[in-house]
Write an enzyme that holds these catalytic residues in place. Structure first.
Site, short mmCIF file in Angstrom:
data_model
loop_
_atom_site.label_atom_id
_atom_site.label_comp_id
_atom_site.label_asym_id
_atom_site.label_seq_id
_atom_site.Cartn_x
_atom_site.Cartn_y
_atom_site.Cartn_z
N GLU A 80 0.87 -1.40 -0.05
CA GLU A 80 0.09 0.02 0.09
C GLU A 80 0.91 1.24 0.24
O GLU A 80 0.42 2.13 -0.61
CB GLU A 80 -0.88 -0.05 1.38
N ASP A 120 -2.96 -3.08 3.35
CA ASP A 120 -3.10 -3.15 4.59
C ASP A 120 -4.37 -4.21 4.74
O ASP A 120 -5.32 -4.41 3.78
CB ASP A 120 -4.13 -1.81 5.09
N TYR A 142 0.01 -3.73 14.24
CA TYR A 142 -0.99 -2.86 13.33
C TYR A 142 -1.82 -2.04 14.14
O TYR A 142 -2.43 -2.46 15.17
CB TYR A 142 -1.85 -3.85 12.54
#
Length: 711
Positions: free
Chosen positions: A8, A104, A305
């Protein structure tokens, strides 16, 4: 043949390249004899604007609404078109066999990749890399467990349905409201219910009427006993009568009970909890917290994350605890962490729960030991909070004796309650916590004398205004803050996670500040006049959090393969038609209460003054003009007298910096002050950078030049 990996962001692509030893750097990608890794820059492809369907739609006209395309178009974003061409060429390259989606791990990440692949017309097989941290070890491990990309088709359909529905509803509702009332007004399925949440709380506070009530306590041997009663006494005379009955009467200890209890640490952090705590402790807003957290995740690789809604870990992570604890030895919690390194952890611990982890587990430290000197002040604060919560969760419970002493006097019962800590447990990590001892002098049957009676007056207090932290929590659980006609609706809101998602709420709050729908005064968030009028003018359905929860429920069903995306989009189209017709037929009026006599330099119309998060600006009242100019804004420059932040008025050579203490200085004086306290020259550009920074100078390319400043 090679595998093409699509990340990403460039930073994640570099991490993957490093983990897989993809060392050859090309223009827009990395390559070796097995892999090519390239990246998007966030979204490279987006939904087309109305004028890209029909150039006549560039001008906003009420009669053109609703705009509902038969088929939704996507377009390449102009400013990142160069990278799109690179990615497109790689996807179509005959050397590429399979494509590995490494964006992601979530709904929006899936959309980023799939929109690119669909725009290119990809026919090659897809695989999916699903990771919760970007450390070398985590990436290498995840590449051993690549999934078939088709397993995530429903996730993509849900993401696409969300994107298209927001476009259809948002574009039409905003254009309808703006053209109907000739004002810059915006509606959305998430932002409008959020305004309503703030407004509801504000109304509760405004309508609140304080009530007085009274409590009675007795002092015996230096300890205060409270009258045992579930009743709140609003009549002081009642308690005065009890006091009269107690005169010259001794009391008797009826019982002394001790119960051993345990308390357990709070859950591990999810994003919302972390944002709320950062605001509570340091007054750092949700958006800033997320940006800082993203830096800890991507740049420093010391936390997992960020965009997670879970407070739990999966059972397969048990064996990773030791490495993560060792990483925290670099922090001030090393003394508390050291004993945990040799401890054996079980998957039966409450922090491990596979059923309560969806896309990502709770936010915890990775196995990477941070270089503390590399972290900014804000990064240090955030990392410390994550480490503290993580270590607490692995420590034994806090144990204490709950002691209850019951006193009887003249037929009335009074109670003394005290907690005595016996085992600190997880509370040993907190400063100021220690083992306590209570030398309570009472035994059952003791006759005691009352040394003092106390009637205290109290007043009920209204609910608190939302701040940026508590508003996030309210968006997550709106059912706790609004009245619903049916209890099943509360359950729907709870199950779907409320208004917005953990990844979008901070942006929504930021957007509402920027569009002047809400404002913050002394940390209290209030609805502006514009926000109140938006609620009055908007269709009632769009102001309710229930509607967005019901939509989110259907998106989750699409994600699970239990609802058709096409059906959902058709429902949104029907809803949009009703919304537009309702606005067209409305006889309500919008009133600018912030209109100034300053003419717009572009079109000549009068400008309106709006408050922003960091100051004030003038905005042209004509929605199609879009001219803006700053009136005042807070800076990071410090007053030389009281050290508070200065506010900047005007711009260029005419700019003036003012402080609440009365100090003021011109731009020329500020430039001179910077130069005199710096070892080198400071340009106007550098000065501007300094003023705009949200955090210190740790990562500023001009750090060395400005390090001696005392602004």
């Amino acid at each position: 043949m090679k595998y093409l990996i699509l990340a990403e962001k460039p930073s994640v692509a570099r991490d993957i390249a490093d983990a897989l030893q993809i060392n050859q750097k090309r223009n827009g990608y990395f390559e070796n004899n097995q892999y090519i890794v390239t990246w998007a820059l966030g979204h490279l492809v987006t939904n087309a604007t109305p004028e890209q369907y029909d150039k006549n739609l560039k001008e906003w006209r009420l009669e053109d609404l609703p705009i509902i395309p038969k088929y939704m178009k996507t377009v390449v974003i102009g400013k990142t078109s160069k990278q799109f061409k690179t990615v497109k060429a790689l996807i179509l390259d005959n050397k590429v066999k399979d494509i590995i989606i490494a964006t992601d791990a979530g709904r929006e990440g899936e959309l980023v990749a799939r929109l690119i692949l669909d725009k290119v017309g990809n026919k090659k097989p897809l695989r999916r890399l699903w990771i919760s941290s970007v450390t070398k070890k985590a990436i290498q491990q995840s590449f051993k467990n690549l999934k078939d990309g088709r397993q995530y088709n429903d996730l993509y359909y849900a993401a696409l349905a969300r994107s298209e529905a927001d476009w259809i509803v948002g574009i039409n509702a905003t254009r309808a409201l703006t053209t109907k009332y000739d004002a810059q007004l915006s509606l959305g399925r998430v932002q409008t219910p959020t305004i309503q949440l703030v407004n509801t709380r504000q109304q509760e506070i405004n309508q609140f009427k304080p009530q007085q009530y009274y409590t009675l306590s007795l002092t015996v041997k230096g300890f205060d006993f409270q009258l045992e009663s579930n009743q709140r006494y609003t009549n002081k005379e009642t308690l005065e009568q009890i006091v009269n009955n107690l005169k010259n009467v001794d009391g008797k200890i009826k019982s002394v009970a001790t119960k051993h209890k345990k308390s357990y640490p709070q859950s591990l952090y999810n994003l919302t909890d972390l944002q709320q705590d950062m605001y509570r402790r340091y007054k750092i807003g949700p958006k800033e917290t997320l940006n800082t957290l993203q830096s800890l995740y991507e740049r420093h690789k010391v936390v997992t994350y960020p965009r997670t809604d879970s407070n739990y870990l999966t059972t397969d992570m048990v064996d990773t605890m030791k490495e993560r604890i060792q990483a925290t030895m670099a922090t001030t919690y090393k003394d508390q962490a050291r004993p945990l390194i040799s401890k054996t952890f079980s998957s039966k611990m409450s922090i491990f729960n596979n059923q309560k982890v969806s896309d990502h587990h709770a936010i915890i430290p990775t196995e990477v030991r941070p270089v503390m000197s590399d972290l900014s002040n804000r990064e240090l604060k955030l990392y410390d909070m994550i480490v503290e919560r993580f270590l607490e969760a692995l420590m034994p419970p806090h144990e204490y004796d709950a002691i209850t002493v019951t006193l009887e006097v003249a037929g009335h019962t009074f109670v003394l309650k005290e907690n005595v800590t016996t085992v600190l447990g997880f509370k040993s990590i907190r400063q100021g916590e220690s083992i306590t001892e209570m030398q309570q002098p009472f035994s059952e049957g003791d006759e005691v004398k009352i040394s003092k009676t106390n009637i205290r007056e109290h007043e009920t207090t209204p609910p608190e205004y939302f701040n940026e932290g508590s508003l996030l929590k309210a968006m997550e659980n709106p059912q706790n803050f609004i009245q619903l006609k049916d209890k099943k609706y509360a359950q729907t809101l709870k199950q779907t996670g409320g208004i917005g998602t953990v990844a979008t709420r901070a942006d929504i709050i930021d957007k509402l500040f920027n569009m002047n729908a809400i404002e913050s005064r002394d940390g209290k968030i209030k609805v502006t006049s514009k926000g109140k009028q938006i609620l009055e003018l908007a269709p009632e359905e769009l102001t309710s959090p229930l509607l967005t929860a019901q939509w989110e429920e259907k998106l989750l069903l699409i994600e699970r393969g239990k609802y058709q995306a096409k059906t959902f989009i058709n429902e949104m189209k029907g809803f949009t038609k009703d919304v537009v017709n309702g606005i067209k037929n409305s006889d309500r009026k919008y009133k600018h209460d912030n209109l100034t006599t300053t003419e717009c330099p572009t079109c000549g119309k009068f400008m309106i003054k709006v408050k922003t998060k960091n100051g004030q600006m003038l905005v042209c009242q004509d929605p199609s003009c879009k001219t803006k100019k700053n009136v005042q804004r807070k800076t990071n420059a410090r007053c030389p007298n009281c050290k508070k932040k200065l506010t900047l008025f005007g711009k260029g050579k005419e700019a003036v910096y003012r402080c609440v203490c009365g100090h003021s200085e011109t731009q020329a004086h500020m430039d001179q002050r910077m130069k005199s306290k710096s070892s080198g020259k400071v340009s106007r550009k550098e000065m501007k950078k300094y003023m705009n920074k949200n955090e210190g100078l740790d990562n500023n390319p001009f750090k060395d030049a400005l390090k001696n400043l005392n602004l």
